[in-house]
Write an enzyme that holds these catalytic residues in place. Structure first.
Site, PDB file in Angstrom:
ATOM      1  N   LYS A 150     -56.365  13.820  47.287  1.00  0.00           N
ATOM      2  CA  LYS A 150     -55.201  13.324  46.763  1.00  0.00           C
ATOM      3  C   LYS A 150     -55.249  11.848  46.845  1.00  0.00           C
ATOM      4  O   LYS A 150     -54.571  10.999  46.193  1.00  0.00           O
ATOM      5  CB  LYS A 150     -54.073  13.824  47.730  1.00  0.00           C
ATOM      6  CG  LYS A 150     -52.390  13.177  47.442  1.00  0.00           C
ATOM      7  CD  LYS A 150     -51.988  13.290  46.155  1.00  0.00           C
ATOM      8  CE  LYS A 150     -50.528  13.325  46.005  1.00  0.00           C
ATOM      9  NZ  LYS A 150     -49.777  11.885  46.406  1.00  0.00           N
ATOM     10  N   SER A 163     -48.549  16.283  44.651  1.00  0.00           N
ATOM     11  CA  SER A 163     -47.978  15.457  43.622  1.00  0.00           C
ATOM     12  C   SER A 163     -46.879  15.887  42.764  1.00  0.00           C
ATOM     13  O   SER A 163     -47.009  17.345  42.373  1.00  0.00           O
ATOM     14  CB  SER A 163     -49.202  15.094  42.719  1.00  0.00           C
ATOM     15  OG  SER A 163     -48.905  14.067  41.640  1.00  0.00           O
ATOM     16  N   MET A 213     -38.889  14.946  48.659  1.00  0.00           N
ATOM     17  CA  MET A 213     -39.643  15.938  48.180  1.00  0.00           C
ATOM     18  C   MET A 213     -39.553  17.234  48.944  1.00  0.00           C
ATOM     19  O   MET A 213     -39.472  18.464  48.538  1.00  0.00           O
ATOM     20  CB  MET A 213     -41.327  15.372  48.214  1.00  0.00           C
ATOM     21  CG  MET A 213     -41.522  14.406  47.363  1.00  0.00           C
ATOM     22  SD  MET A 213     -43.260  14.099  47.073  1.00  0.00           S
ATOM     23  CE  MET A 213     -44.032  15.489  46.514  1.00  0.00           C
ATOM     24  N   GLY A 214     -39.548  17.223  50.356  1.00  0.00           N
ATOM     25  CA  GLY A 214     -39.284  18.251  51.192  1.00  0.00           C
ATOM     26  C   GLY A 214     -38.105  19.241  51.003  1.00  0.00           C
ATOM     27  O   GLY A 214     -38.291  20.580  50.952  1.00  0.00           O
ATOM     28  N   GLY A 226     -39.044  18.009  57.473  1.00  0.00           N
ATOM     29  CA  GLY A 226     -38.840  16.731  56.546  1.00  0.00           C
ATOM     30  C   GLY A 226     -38.157  17.280  55.330  1.00  0.00           C
ATOM     31  O   GLY A 226     -38.654  17.800  54.560  1.00  0.00           O
ATOM     32  N   LEU A 227     -36.752  16.872  55.317  1.00  0.00           N
ATOM     33  CA  LEU A 227     -36.074  17.223  54.106  1.00  0.00           C
ATOM     34  C   LEU A 227     -35.608  16.420  53.288  1.00  0.00           C
ATOM     35  O   LEU A 227     -34.539  15.854  53.093  1.00  0.00           O
ATOM     36  CB  LEU A 227     -34.780  17.919  54.630  1.00  0.00           C
ATOM     37  CG  LEU A 227     -35.140  19.302  55.363  1.00  0.00           C
ATOM     38  CD1 LEU A 227     -33.849  20.237  55.837  1.00  0.00           C
ATOM     39  CD2 LEU A 227     -36.083  20.345  54.499  1.00  0.00           C
ATOM     40  N   GLY A 228     -36.598  15.073  52.915  1.00  0.00           N
ATOM     41  CA  GLY A 228     -36.240  14.157  52.163  1.00  0.00           C
ATOM     42  C   GLY A 228     -36.368  14.386  50.790  1.00  0.00           C
ATOM     43  O   GLY A 228     -36.181  15.483  50.269  1.00  0.00           O
ATOM     44  N   HIS A 252     -56.616  10.715  43.683  1.00  0.00           N
ATOM     45  CA  HIS A 252     -55.605  10.860  42.654  1.00  0.00           C
ATOM     46  C   HIS A 252     -54.679   9.583  42.710  1.00  0.00           C
ATOM     47  O   HIS A 252     -54.516   9.173  41.623  1.00  0.00           O
ATOM     48  CB  HIS A 252     -55.115  11.980  42.892  1.00  0.00           C
ATOM     49  CG  HIS A 252     -53.483  12.192  42.331  1.00  0.00           C
ATOM     50  ND1 HIS A 252     -52.490  11.623  42.549  1.00  0.00           N
ATOM     51  CD2 HIS A 252     -53.231  13.135  41.282  1.00  0.00           C
ATOM     52  CE1 HIS A 252     -51.295  11.989  41.925  1.00  0.00           C
ATOM     53  NE2 HIS A 252     -51.960  12.762  41.075  1.00  0.00           N
ATOM     54  N   ASN A 253     -54.149   9.331  43.921  1.00  0.00           N
ATOM     55  CA  ASN A 253     -53.350   7.956  44.074  1.00  0.00           C
ATOM     56  C   ASN A 253     -53.928   6.638  43.520  1.00  0.00           C
ATOM     57  O   ASN A 253     -53.386   5.887  42.989  1.00  0.00           O
ATOM     58  CB  ASN A 253     -52.690   8.160  45.171  1.00  0.00           C
ATOM     59  CG  ASN A 253     -51.344   9.028  45.201  1.00  0.00           C
ATOM     60  OD1 ASN A 253     -51.480   9.990  44.783  1.00  0.00           O
ATOM     61  ND2 ASN A 253     -50.332   8.655  46.337  1.00  0.00           N
ATOM     62  N   GLU A 255     -53.804   6.726  39.878  1.00  0.00           N
ATOM     63  CA  GLU A 255     -52.637   6.518  39.586  1.00  0.00           C
ATOM     64  C   GLU A 255     -52.182   4.911  39.542  1.00  0.00           C
ATOM     65  O   GLU A 255     -51.548   4.280  38.475  1.00  0.00           O
ATOM     66  CB  GLU A 255     -51.598   7.164  40.547  1.00  0.00           C
ATOM     67  CG  GLU A 255     -49.901   6.855  40.140  1.00  0.00           C
ATOM     68  CD  GLU A 255     -49.385   7.306  41.391  1.00  0.00           C
ATOM     69  OE1 GLU A 255     -48.494   6.508  41.763  1.00  0.00           O
ATOM     70  OE2 GLU A 255     -49.236   8.441  41.555  1.00  0.00           O
ATOM     71  N   TYR A 256     -52.655   4.102  40.639  1.00  0.00           N
ATOM     72  CA  TYR A 256     -52.676   2.882  40.443  1.00  0.00           C
ATOM     73  C   TYR A 256     -53.200   2.059  39.294  1.00  0.00           C
ATOM     74  O   TYR A 256     -52.654   1.428  38.689  1.00  0.00           O
ATOM     75  CB  TYR A 256     -53.275   2.077  41.754  1.00  0.00           C
ATOM     76  CG  TYR A 256     -52.612   2.110  42.980  1.00  0.00           C
ATOM     77  CD1 TYR A 256     -52.258   3.370  43.540  1.00  0.00           C
ATOM     78  CD2 TYR A 256     -52.589   1.009  43.873  1.00  0.00           C
ATOM     79  CE1 TYR A 256     -51.414   3.138  44.694  1.00  0.00           C
ATOM     80  CE2 TYR A 256     -52.012   1.019  44.975  1.00  0.00           C
ATOM     81  CZ  TYR A 256     -51.488   2.222  45.440  1.00  0.00           C
ATOM     82  OH  TYR A 256     -50.741   2.139  46.879  1.00  0.00           O
TER      83      TYR A 256
END
Length: 291
Positions: free
Chosen positions: A162, A112, A11-12, A7-9, A165-166, A169-170
């Site tokens: 995580k 993150s 972040m990757g 996965g090279l999007g 964590h999210n 964040e919301y």
């Protein structure tokens, strides 16, 4: 160390590059042939020396499920799979057990840092057994800033932390959005410069944070956020946090309200949701609904 990145999007690709800059060998695979360094997962597995380590950075749900199932059939006993996507922690518990039955190690890594991680490093919340973490530690050190990674518990714990964590964040995003909307709507003080206020709050204020830094930047670039619709997606982690809170009997009203506000944003165009959309674009490169 040598590591395969699936996965090279957004972040990757940056994570693979950060690993390379730290002297590690990262071989990347992506379904997009223009991005991928190898033609298939089979070729990626063949390129890696045993015991192999493969880090998956693909969307949660079916893409992750398909990737890990395919890898399970290709890998050997003693290899390690890391799921760095935003997977539901209960799925991670199941996957860890399934891979363990094949003698394959598993880590679930909450990641993150968004699009800023290449330069600033990634906060990593990692679940797994000691053997897997020790194997992975050189990569964790390379990817995280000082103090930015922790082995938080057994398999599933990384994605559980995580998720929370999210959820937090919301709530933070919602509070910033509502506060700035209140100032933006003021009839008594119609000339408030929101970018100026965000900037001064960054220095010494008790509400200063990286999100506030990004709010100042977004408001400087587009003071009225005229180019953004107040339409905010939810990634799924907020829903899981609220569901887990219900099951645990733990009140999370701020997080729940912020989740429901995102649902409401899809029928309206409030300034608060514009700012939240702008902030998600700033820290994570998430798409926005443009006018």
């Amino acid at each position: 160390m040598q590591l395969g990145m699936v996965g090279l999007g957004r972040m990757g690709a940056n994570m693979a590059e950060r690993l390379r800059r730290a002297g590690h060998e990262a071989i990347g695979y992506d379904r997009d042939p223009e991005t991928s360094e190898v033609a298939s997962l089979d070729e990626l597995v063949e390129r890696l020396e045993k015991p192999r380590t493969i880090w998956a950075m693909v969307p949660a749900g079916d893409p992750t499920e398909e990737t890990i199932r395919t890898l399970a059939d290709l890998l050997d006993e003693g290899d390690l799979v890391v799921d760095g996507g935003n997977s539901y922690f209960r799925d991670s518990l199941r996957r860890a057990e399934e891979l363990h039955g094949r003698g394959i190690l598993f880590c679930d890594a909450g990641v993150s840092g968004g699009i800023w991680g290449l330069a600033e490093g990634y906060c990593l919340m990692v679940g797994g057994n000691d053997e897997a973490i020790q194997r992975l530690e050189p990569a964790l050190v390379a990817l995280a800033p000082d103090g930015g990674y922790a082995h938080v518990g057994p398999s599933g714990a990384g994605h559980f932390v995580k998720m929370v964590h999210n959820g937090i964040e919301y709530g933070l995003l919602q509070a910033y959005g509502e506060g700035f909307q209140l100032m933006q709507a003021s009839s008594e003080f119609p000339d408030l410069v929101l970018s100026q206020i965000a900037e001064v709050w960054r220095h010494g204020s008790v509400v200063r944070s990286w999100l506030l830094d990004l709010a100042a930047r977004a408001l400087e670039e587009d003071p009225g956020l005229e180019g953004i619709r107040g339409y905010v997606e939810d990634s799924g982690e907020g829903r899981w946090t609220v569901l887990e809170a219900v099951q645990s009997g733990v009140p999370v009203p701020a997080i729940a309200d912020s989740l429901f506000a995102r649902f409401d944003s899809r029928d309206d165009d409030p300034f608060a949701m514009k700012l939240i959309a702008a902030l998600r674009q700033q820290f994570g490169g998430h798409g926005v609904k443009e006018r």
